[in-house]
Scaffold this active site. Structure first.
Site, PDB file in Angstrom:
ATOM      1  CB  THR A  29      39.246  43.663  36.965  1.00  9.61           C
ATOM      2  OG1 THR A  29      37.699  44.495  36.504  1.00  9.61           O
ATOM      3  CG2 THR A  29      39.514  44.227  38.356  1.00  9.61           C
ATOM      4  CE  LYS A  68      36.630  47.470  37.411  1.00  5.54           C
ATOM      5  NZ  LYS A  68      36.188  46.042  38.451  1.00  5.54           N
ATOM      6  CB  THR A 120      33.092  45.618  41.233  1.00  5.99           C
ATOM      7  OG1 THR A 120      32.904  44.518  42.071  1.00  5.99           O
ATOM      8  CG2 THR A 120      32.876  45.932  42.005  1.00  5.99           C
ATOM      9  CD  GLU A 136      31.897  41.176  31.068  1.00  7.00           C
ATOM     10  OE1 GLU A 136      30.839  40.601  30.432  1.00  7.00           O
ATOM     11  OE2 GLU A 136      32.271  41.266  31.620  1.00  7.00           O
ATOM     12  CG  ASN A 169      30.756  37.054  30.007  1.00  4.41           C
ATOM     13  OD1 ASN A 169      31.417  37.243  32.007  1.00  4.41           O
ATOM     14  ND2 ASN A 169      30.428  38.062  29.733  1.00  4.41           N
TER      15      ASN A 169
END
Lengths: 405, 405
Positions: free
Chosen positions: A153, A179, A190, A276, A400
Site C-alpha cells: 500500500t 508489507k 496494515t 514511514e 501522516n
C-alpha cells in the site's frame, strides 16, 4: 527513504504454492492490487492476527474459515481494509470468498480473505468480479516478486525473503513476502506477512511455531505504537519437498525452525527499515529483566517515546530521555541504581547515573549511525527481550498529516 | 505558538506568601532562574510529585522534608534538574537547602527544593551562593508575575491564575503559577505548579485536596506521553485571610474546593496550550466506561496515538485512526457495536461503524477549529474521564530534534 534496505529479487518457488496477481481497481487504477495464493491439497496453514478489538471483517472471517476447514486459497486485496464496515462488511468478505470458491471448485470455507487499505469504506465488489478471474489466469509458482509488489500500500519498496536449505538431504525452500510501513498509516499500512515452505509440518505444530516466530518478529516491531485492525501473518507448509517433520524435537525440526524464524525476522525488520519517514533502524534490547512483561514494558516505553525518537532523528544521544522513559515504564520496586544503559558498546548510564567514562562525542558517534542497538540492563533477573523501531522524523509528520488533505 | 493562550497579568498577592527572584546563572546568564517562596508560620503545604521511578534528587529530598517538618520556604531553580545525578546530586540538594536555612534562620527541613532543567549535569552550587541572598533581598507579596517568568524553561509564555472570592463574608485569594511545555523536552520541561490561598486548611485535608485536584488537572494533561523526573505540584494554605475550613463537608469548604480546582485546571490547561509545537487544544472525553482505569486507558491511547495527533495537526477528521486507537487500548471484552464517537456535536462513529449521517465536510469543519472535544462513548458503564492534549506538528519534531544539536 528506507534504512539499509536491499530489495530482494531472488525469489525461489515453493512447491505447492502458486500465486496469481491482478489489477482489480479496488481503489486505484493501473496497479496490481489483488493477489491469490493457491495451496496444494494437504498443506498446513497457521496464522496470527491483530489484537486490536476492532479487528476487520476479513480477519474475523479468516479465523472462522481456518477453524472450519483446511485452506486452499488466500485472497488478498489492497486499497480497502474492509474495517469499521459493520455487518455488510462481513457479508462482503463472505461474498468475495464465495466468488473465488465458485471459480475454483472448493468450498468457501477453504478460502482465507485478507484486506488492507482505507478504513470505513464499503468494499468494491465489482473489483472482485474483475480481479478474481484475472488473477486465477496467471497462477504460477514463480510469481512471488510480483505478489510482493501486489500487496503493497504505502510501502516504498517490496519486501521479500527466499532461501533454500538442505535438511536430512532434502532441499527445502522458504519464501515469504510482507508489507507495512507505519502501523495503520494512513489507515492503509496494515502489516501482512505470508511465509511458505515446502517442508511438511503438522497443523498444530505449525500454529505453535507461527505464534513463536511472530512473537520474536512481527510482534517485536513498532513504528509508532499504533496497531492495525487488519494485521495478519500466515505460515504455510505444503509438504511437497518430501521432508516431513514428525518430531518437534528432532534436529530436522530445529533446523527448519531456525530457518523459518530467520525468514520472519528479516521480513519483519524490512517493515521497520521501510517505516514511514525512517532515517534510523534501532534495536531496543532489555537485559536482566525479572519477567518478559517488564522487559517488554521497558523496551516499548523507550521505543514509543517521542522524545527518544526525535533525539534519534537528531542523532543526539540524549540519554536523559532514555533514562526518563525507563523510569516511567511502570516496573514495580525498581532499583534504579542497578540500571546500566549502553548504545552499542558505549556505556552511557552506570548504576542509574551518567557513566563516568561517557563522553558526548562517543554517544553522538553511535547515534549518527543509521543502525544501532540501545541496550538497557535492569539488573533484576535473567530475561532478555529485543524489538526494532525507527526514529520520528519530519517526514513521518509530513506523511501522516498530508494524507487525505 | 500557544493555542488560545492569554498571558495572565492581574496577579493578586496571597497574604502570608512572599516571593523573591534572582538571576543566579544556574545555566544561563541574564535571566531570572531562581525563585524563593516564603510561607508564613502555620501555613499548610501539600504536594504531589512525579511517578517516574527515576525521580530527581530534589523531589526525593522535598518528600523527606515534608514528612519531617512544616515548610517555611520553597527554593526553585531552573536550568538544571539535578536528576540522574546520584548521591552527589542528593547531597547538592541538601546543601542548597542548608544555604537557605542558614540565611533565614530556619532548619534545613523547613526548606523544600525544586529543580528543573537539563538532566544528568552536576548542580552549579556557586549559583545558589549567588542566587539565594539576591532572591531573599527582594522578597515581596506582589512578585507573582516575575516568579511566573522565573520558573520558565522552554515555555514560550508565563502561566498564571489569580482570583479573589468571598466565602462566609471573608475575601479569600487564590493565586498560582505553573510551567511546562513538553513533558521532559528537552529534558527541561518538567511540570511545576505552585498554588497558594490565604484560606486556612488543615495539612491532611489540603493533601487530600491536592491529590484530587492534580488528578483532574496536572495528571490529565499530556503532550507526548513522557513524564518528567521532576514534576511537582504544590498547594499552600496560609490561613491569613481569617477563613478557616474546619469541616470538609461545609458550604465554605465546597466553595474553596471548587475555586482551587479551577485554579489547578486552568494552570494545567495553560501547559497544554503552550505545548511544544501545539496548534490544537483537544479535550479527549470518554463516557460510559465501566471503570476509571478503562476510561483513562482509552483516553490516553487516543491522546498518545501519533496517527491521531498528526491527523489533528492536518485538520483531518480521520476517524479510522481514532477507532483503531480505541480498539487497541486494552479494554477487555469490548463490545465494539456499542461505541459512539463524536467530535463536538458531530457524530462520526455509530454503533462501532461510520455514522450514516456523517460527512467529511462536517468532520473537517470541527477538526479545523483550534479547540475541540473528541467524545468516545463506550456503552459499558457510567464512568466519565477527560484529559487535554495537543496535536503532533512539524514544530514538535523541530523543537525536540534541534535541541543540543
Amino acid at each position: 527513504m528506507a534504512v539499509n534496505f536491499t530489495v530482494f529479487e531472488d525469489f525461489r518457488p515453493v512447491k505447492g504454492v502458486r500465486l496469481g496477481i491482478a489489477q482489480a481497481a479496488v481503489r486505484y487504477q493501473n496497479r496490481d492490487d489483488m493477489v491469490i495464493l493457491e495451496l496444494a491439497p494437504g498443506s498446513s496453514v497457521a496464522g496470527v492476527f491483530t489484537t486490536n478489538s476492532f479487528c476487520a471483517a476479513p480477519v474475523q472471517l479468516c479465523r472462522k474459515h481456518m477453524a472450519a476447514a483446511s485452506a486452499r486459497y488466500m485472497l488478498i486485496n489492497t486499497g480497502n481494509a474492509n474495517a469499521g464496515t459493520g455487518p455488510s462488511g462481513f457479508r462482503n468478505a463472505e461474498v468475495s470468498c464465495d466468488m473465488l470458491a465458485k471459480a475454483t471448485g472448493v468450498t468457501s470455507q477453504e478460502i482465507l480473505p485478507f484486506s488492507t487499505g482505507v478504513i470505513g469504506e464499503p468494499l468494491n465488489m465489482a473489483a472482485f468480479e474483475r480481479g478474481i478471474p484475472a488473477a486465477l489466469e496467471n497462477l504460477a509458482e514463480d510469481n512471488w516478486a510480483r505478489a510482493a509488489k501486489g500487496i503493497m500500500t504505502t510501502d516504498t519498496l517490496p519486501k521479500g525473503y527466499s532461501r533454500e536449505i538442505s535438511i536430512e538431504g532434502k532441499a527445502v525452500t522458504i519464501t515469504g513476502i510482507s508489507k507495512g510501513a507505519g502501523m495503520i498509516m494512513p489507515n492503509m499500512a496494515t502489516m501482512l506477512g505470508y511465509i511458505a515452505t515446502d517442508a511438511g509440518v503438522s497443523q498444530d505444530l505449525l500454529q505453535q511455531w507461527c505464534k513463536e516466530f511472530a512473537d520474536c518478529s512481527f510482534n517485536r516491531i513498532t513504528i509508532d505504537g499504533d496497531t492495525s485492525t487488519n494485521d495478519s501473518c500466515m505460515l504455510i507448509a505444503t509438504g511437497q519437498s518430501g521432508l516431513v517433520i514428525d518430531d518437534a524435537n528432532s534436529a530436522a525440526a530445529l533446523a527448519l525452525y531456525n530457518a523459518l524464524k530467520e525468514a520472519f525476522q528479516i521480513l519483519a525488520q524490512a517493515i521497520v527499515r521501510d517505516g514511514e519517514g525512517a532515517t534510523k533502524f534501532v534495536t531496543i534490547q532489555v537485559d536482566e529483566a525479572a519477567s518478559q512483561k517488564e522487559a517488554l514494558d521497558v523496551a516499548y516505553t523507550v521505543a514509543h517515546s517521542p522524545l527518544v525518537k526525535t533525539a534519534m532523528f537528531a542523532s543526539d544521544a540524549n540519554w536523559g530521555r532514555i533514562l526518563a522513559a525507563v523510569g516511567r515504564s511502570g516496573v514495580q520496586n525498581f532499583d534504579l541504581d542497578r540500571v546500566q544503559i549502553y548504545i552499542e558498546d558505549v556505556q552511557i548510564v552506570q548504576d542509574g547515573g551518567r557513566c563516568d567514562s561517557y563522553t558526548e562525542a562517543a554517544g553522538a558517534a553511535v547515534f549518527k549511525q543509521s543502525e544501532f542497538t540501545v541496550r538497557i540492563i535492569l539488573g533484576r533477573g535473567d530475561v532478555t527481550e529485543a524489538l526494532w523501531t525507527t526514529d520520528l522524523s519530519h517526514e513521518y509528520v509530513t506523511i501522516n498529516a498530508n494524507y487525505r488533505s
